[in-house]
Design an enzyme around this catalytic site. Structure first.
Site, PDB file in Angstrom:
ATOM      1  N   TYR A 120       1.733  -9.252  -0.530  1.00  0.00           N
ATOM      2  CA  TYR A 120       3.072  -9.357   0.057  1.00  0.00           C
ATOM      3  C   TYR A 120       3.815 -10.646  -0.301  1.00  0.00           C
ATOM      4  O   TYR A 120       4.941 -10.830   0.117  1.00  0.00           O
ATOM      5  CB  TYR A 120       2.988  -9.219   1.588  1.00  0.00           C
ATOM      6  N   LYS A 123     -12.837  -4.916  -0.023  1.00  0.00           N
ATOM      7  CA  LYS A 123     -13.283  -4.117  -1.166  1.00  0.00           C
ATOM      8  C   LYS A 123     -14.091  -5.066  -2.050  1.00  0.00           C
ATOM      9  O   LYS A 123     -13.707  -5.362  -3.186  1.00  0.00           O
ATOM     10  CB  LYS A 123     -12.046  -3.533  -1.877  1.00  0.00           C
ATOM     11  N   ASP A 179     -12.037   1.956   1.646  1.00  0.00           N
ATOM     12  CA  ASP A 179     -11.980   3.421   1.467  1.00  0.00           C
ATOM     13  C   ASP A 179     -12.879   4.118   2.490  1.00  0.00           C
ATOM     14  O   ASP A 179     -12.511   5.129   3.098  1.00  0.00           O
ATOM     15  CB  ASP A 179     -12.338   3.816   0.025  1.00  0.00           C
ATOM     16  N   ASP A 183      -1.959  -2.690   6.275  1.00  0.00           N
ATOM     17  CA  ASP A 183      -0.760  -1.848   6.337  1.00  0.00           C
ATOM     18  C   ASP A 183      -1.169  -0.375   6.272  1.00  0.00           C
ATOM     19  O   ASP A 183      -0.725   0.454   7.074  1.00  0.00           O
ATOM     20  CB  ASP A 183       0.158  -2.205   5.162  1.00  0.00           C
ATOM     21  N   ASP A 241      -1.577   2.784   9.528  1.00  0.00           N
ATOM     22  CA  ASP A 241      -0.862   4.068   9.620  1.00  0.00           C
ATOM     23  C   ASP A 241      -1.856   5.184   9.978  1.00  0.00           C
ATOM     24  O   ASP A 241      -1.514   6.101  10.730  1.00  0.00           O
ATOM     25  CB  ASP A 241      -0.118   4.399   8.320  1.00  0.00           C
TER      26      ASP A 241
HETATM   27  C1  IPM Z   1       4.819  -2.264   8.506  1.00  0.00           C
HETATM   28  C2  IPM Z   1       5.807  -1.775   7.485  1.00  0.00           C
HETATM   29  C3  IPM Z   1       6.232  -2.970   6.634  1.00  0.00           C
HETATM   30  C4  IPM Z   1       5.000  -3.508   5.932  1.00  0.00           C
HETATM   31  C5  IPM Z   1       7.362  -2.679   5.647  1.00  0.00           C
HETATM   32  C6  IPM Z   1       8.546  -2.033   6.309  1.00  0.00           C
HETATM   33  C7  IPM Z   1       7.771  -3.920   4.894  1.00  0.00           C
HETATM   34  O1  IPM Z   1       5.279  -0.755   6.714  1.00  0.00           O
HETATM   35  O2  IPM Z   1       5.195  -3.089   9.350  1.00  0.00           O
HETATM   36  O3  IPM Z   1       3.674  -1.819   8.471  1.00  0.00           O
HETATM   37  O4  IPM Z   1       4.662  -3.036   4.836  1.00  0.00           O
HETATM   38  O5  IPM Z   1       4.388  -4.430   6.468  1.00  0.00           O
HETATM   39 MN    MN Z   2       3.286  -0.130   7.356  1.00  0.00          MN
END
Ligand code: IPM
Ligand code: MN
Length: 351
Positions: A135, A187, A221, A245, A249
Site C-alpha cells: 500500500y 506466506k 492461502d 485486506d 472480506d
Molecule cells: C478496505 C478497503 C480499502 C483498502 C480500499 C477502499 C482502499 O478495501 O478498507 O478494506 O484496500 O484498504
Molecule cells: Mn478491503
C-alpha cells in the site's frame, strides 16, 4: 467531553452515519457521558466540486480530535484510486493508524453462508497492518503504453512496522479471553524476504514479552480456506496489509456481510478512525434501504476506544437485542424488511 470528528462521506455514508448518531445520542442520554461532533465535508462530491481530496488543513484539524467516525468514501464519477489514496489511505498513513482492527463476529440471528457454524464458532479478530506492504505506492511504470511496459508494485515491510503490529496483536490476544492464542498469517514459503521479517518479529517479541500467548502460524492461502472450513480455530490473527485486506472480506461475509461489519484504523498514541467496511454503495443512495448496523458497530468500537466501555457494551447489547427481536429480516440492503431509519430507531430504543 469527547470530541468526535465525523466524515459522513459519499453514497450511503451520510444515511448510516445519521443512524449511528441517533444511537450515540441515546447512549449518552442514558449513561451521561458528553461529546461533541464536528462534521467534515470530505469525499467525492467535494472532489468533483473543488478538486480537493483530504486537504492538509483538514488533516491537521483531525489530529486534534479524540476519534473519527467515517461513513464511506467512493464515488461512481471519480476514477478508481483518487479518493481511496487521497482520502482513506492518506488519513491512515498520515495519522499513522498502523492497526486495522477487524472483528469477525457472528451475532445471533444473522445468517452465515457457512453450514453448521454459529456465533460460538465465528468470533475472532484480524489485526491488519495498515501502513506498509503493497500500500505504500513504491514502484512504478516504465515504457507505459508499449509492448515493453514494466510495472512494479513493491511490497515494503519494515521490522518496526511488523513489530508494532505484532506487539499490538499479542496484547489483544492476552486480554481478549482465556485462549491467549495468536496466529501469524503470511506466506513464508514464497515471500521469504518479507515473510522472514514478520516471522522474526512474531517469534522474538512473542518469546521475549508474551510467553503466555500461544503462537500459531498459517500460510495466507490456507487461512483463507480455514476461515470457511474451521473459523473456530482462530482467536486473534496478525497479518500484513494486503493479505489482511483480502482475508477480512472473507471474514465479513462469513459473519453476515458488509451490512454489519466494521473496523477501526487505530493509532494507539494518536487519533483513530472507525468505519463500516462496506463502502459507499451508490446504487442504494437516498433510498433509505441501506443497513446502518455496520456504522452502529463502528460506533461500538469507537466508544470502547474512547474509554467508554459501558457505553460501548450498551451499543453492542442494543444491536444484539435488535437482531434477537427477529424484526430485521436480512443484513442486505433492500431486504431488511425495515428502512435504514427504522433499524436505527430500533437500536436506539434498546440502548
Ligand atoms: C478496505 C478497503 C480499502 C483498502 C480500499 C477502499 C482502499 O478495501 O478498507 O478494506 O484496500 O484498504
Ligand atoms: Mn478491503
Amino acid at each position: 467531553m469527547h470530541h468526535i470528528a465525523v466524515i459522513p462521506g459519499d453514497g450511503t455514508g451520510p444515511e448510516v452515519i445519521a443512524e449511528a448518531r441517533k444511537v450515540l445520542a441515546a447512549a449518552s442520554a442514558s449513561l451521561g457521558f458528553s461529546y461533541d461532533l464536528t462534521e467534515f465535508d470530505v469525499g467525492g462530491d467535494r472532489y468533483l466540486r473543488t478538486g480537493e481530496t483530504l486537504p492538509d488543513a483538514a488533516l491537521e484539524e483531525l489530529r486534534g480530535f479524540d476519534a473519527i467516525l467515517l461513513g464511506a468514501i467512493g464515488h461512481p464519477d471519480v476514477a478508481p484510486g483518487i479518493l481511496e489514496k487521497g482520502i482513506l489511505l492518506k488519513a491512515r498513513f498520515e495519522l499513522d493508524q498502523y492497526i486495522n482492527l477487524r472483528p469477525v463476529k457472528l451475532y445471533p440471528n444473522v445468517d452465515t453462508p457457512l453450514k453448521d457454524k454459529g456465533p460460538n464458532e465465528i468470533d475472532f479478530v484480524v489485526v491488519r497492518e495498515n501502513t506498509e506492504g503493497m500500500y505504500t505506492g513504491m514502484g512504478g511504470v516504465q515504457y507505459a503504453g508499449t509492448e515493453h511496459e514494466v510495472s512494479t508494485q513493491i511490497h515494503c515491510t519494515t521490522y518496526r512496522g511488523a513489530a508494532r503490529a505484532v506487539r499490538y496483536a499479542f496484547q489483544l490476544a492476552r486480554r481478549r479471553n482465556q485462549r491467549r492464542q495468536l496466529h501469524l498469517v503470511a506466506k513464508t514459503n514464497v515471500l521469504t524476504n518479507v515473510g522472514g521479517t514478520w516471522w522474526r518479529a512474531f517469534n522474538e517479541i512473542g518469546g521475549a514479552e508474551f510467553p503466555d500467548v500461544t503462537r500459531e502460524y498459517a500460510h495466507v492461502d490456507a487461512a483463507a480456506m480455514w476461515f470457511v472450513k474451521n473459523p473456530e480455530w482462530f482467536d486473534v490473527i496478525v497479518t500484513e496489509n494486503l493479505f489482511g485486506d483480502i482475508i477480512t472480506d472473507i471474514g465479513a461475509i462469513i459473519s453476515g456481510g458488509l451490512g454489519i461489519s466494521a473496523g477501526g484504523n487505530i493509532n494507539p498514541d494518536g487519533v483513530s478512525m472507525f468505519e463500516p467496511i462496506g463502502g459507499s454503495a451508490p446504487k442504494y443512495q437516498g433510498q433509505g434501504v441501506i443497513n446502518p448496523l455496520a456504522a452502529i458497530n463502528a460506533l461500538h468500537m469507537l466508544l470502547e476506544h474512547l474509554g467508554e466501555p459501558e457505553a460501548s457494551a450498551r451499543v453492542e447489547g442494543a444491536m444484539t437485542a435488535a437482531l434477537e427481536s427477529g424484526r430485521i429480516e436480512s443484513m442486505s440492503a433492500g431486504r431488511m424488511g425495515m428502512s435504514t431509519a427504522e433499524v436505527g430507531d430500533l437500536v436506539a430504543s434498546l440502548v
